[in-house]
Enzyme design. Sequence first.
Site, PDB file in Angstrom:
ATOM      1  N   GLU A   1       0.729  -1.221  -0.017  1.00 34.61           N
ATOM      2  CA  GLU A   1       0.093  -0.031  -0.170  1.00 34.61           C
ATOM      3  C   GLU A   1       0.689   1.391  -0.031  1.00 34.61           C
ATOM      4  OE1 GLU A   1      -3.140  -0.205  -0.587  1.00 34.61           O
ATOM      5  OE2 GLU A   1      -3.162  -2.385  -0.535  1.00 34.61           O
TER       6      GLU A   1
ATOM      7  N   HIS B   1       1.508   2.244  -3.800  1.00 32.43           N
ATOM      8  CA  HIS B   1       0.470   3.191  -4.040  1.00 32.43           C
ATOM      9  C   HIS B   1       0.378   4.631  -3.658  1.00 32.43           C
ATOM     10  CE1 HIS B   1      -1.153  -0.408  -6.141  1.00 32.43           C
ATOM     11  NE2 HIS B   1      -1.590  -0.743  -4.946  1.00 32.43           N
TER      12      HIS B   1
END
Length: 451
Positions: free
Chosen positions: A23, A26
């Site tokens: 994550e 991203h």
Amino acid sequence: MMGILWNLGAFLLALGILIAVHEFGHFWVARRCGVFVERFSIGFGKALWRKVGKDGTEYTLAMIPLGGYVKMLDERVDDVPEEKKNQAFNNKALWQRSAIVAAGPFANFLFAVFAYWVVYLIGVPAVRPVIGDIAPQSIAAEAGISNGMELKSISGIQTADWESVNMAMISHIGDEEMVVTVTEPDTEYEVQRILDLTNWSFDPDEERVLTSLGIAPYSPAITLVISQLVDDGAAIAAGLRLNDEIVAINATPVTEWQQVVDAIRSHPSQALGMEVLREGEMVLLTLTPESKTQRDGDVIGYAGFAPKVEPWPESYRINLQYGPVEAVGKAAEKTWQLVTLTFDMVTKLVTGDVAIKNLSGPISIAKGAGMTADYGVVYFLGFLALISVNLGIVNLLPLPVLDGGHLMFFAIEAVTRRPVSERVQDIGYRVGSAILVALMAVALFNDFTRL
């Protein structure tokens, strides 16, 4: 119970690290592309901890630790004020949106390189892949491979240790042949052997890849002297002690350890007469092995003791340790091998060359995490690298609910010069979700059958 808790703790730690890495990939690229990130969450469901940073992003640790997400400003999801529309994900250029989506899997690959870099800095003890025995009329025997040969490379991939050998061989599942480079005993002269795999049958649940090809690694001699005893086991109950040397079982002389194993396994809950040599004197004992039921339902005997094994010759021992610069190259090479192996396995899973029963789910991962954590930080890092690569590749699958699905829609947009309609995307998400749930169900079912 403690073993279960240990596996669970190691699993949660591994999963937390890998989700955070994915994550963050991203998140980092989104910020660099000027996208406002509303929430960065590790886990789903109710928030256990949250904090709003100076950048305006809410950082959350949620109750269900089986994933995570980065919520970005997006006009397709919420109303966006006019002054913030330039920070919305959907308003960014196609290449920026693609970079943001691809950054998660890419971060997993980078983490694998980092993990292996640390592993190679610390050093990994290993042994050279020298062959101890070849089964008659096996695939390896038919190819001209013999005892004492050392496996130097497989299809061009260097094999410094048995782990590398196993990885390289597994990648050939479904292939017609395997090219192996070996050295003859006590020489450095390399020769090639070609293994015919057309009739190769390999079931990972039943045997090791080496055994299926007829190869047994060299291992030091196993003596008949007892070096370990399990507390409250059948061996202690029978009166066996450390350093006892087994001489005979049921009046039959014993010359090798496999005879002891066969006798005990074939006599569950049945008395065996044992003759052992203890401090120069012969001692007669009666051993009644405990019964142990295997996964296939067979009942075998179990005594709870282990033999003394002779030490490895120093010439067979190696330490895979490198300097900071060289370790980067070795780590990148190892990661690339994992990436190609995983892609091969996924492809062969689709084509049917690899059975779907080989899929593993969270229970298998938890057991692997606990086992490697037992061995130490080096092995745990290697396990993290392996799962990180798998996580990256799974997310690149062209299923709309995954990063690969988004990249597939962006590729279509690049060709057609217009975004894929929301209706098509919605259908894609539904189909993708159904396929993903089905795969997870199969993986969980496989996990339970292995318990």
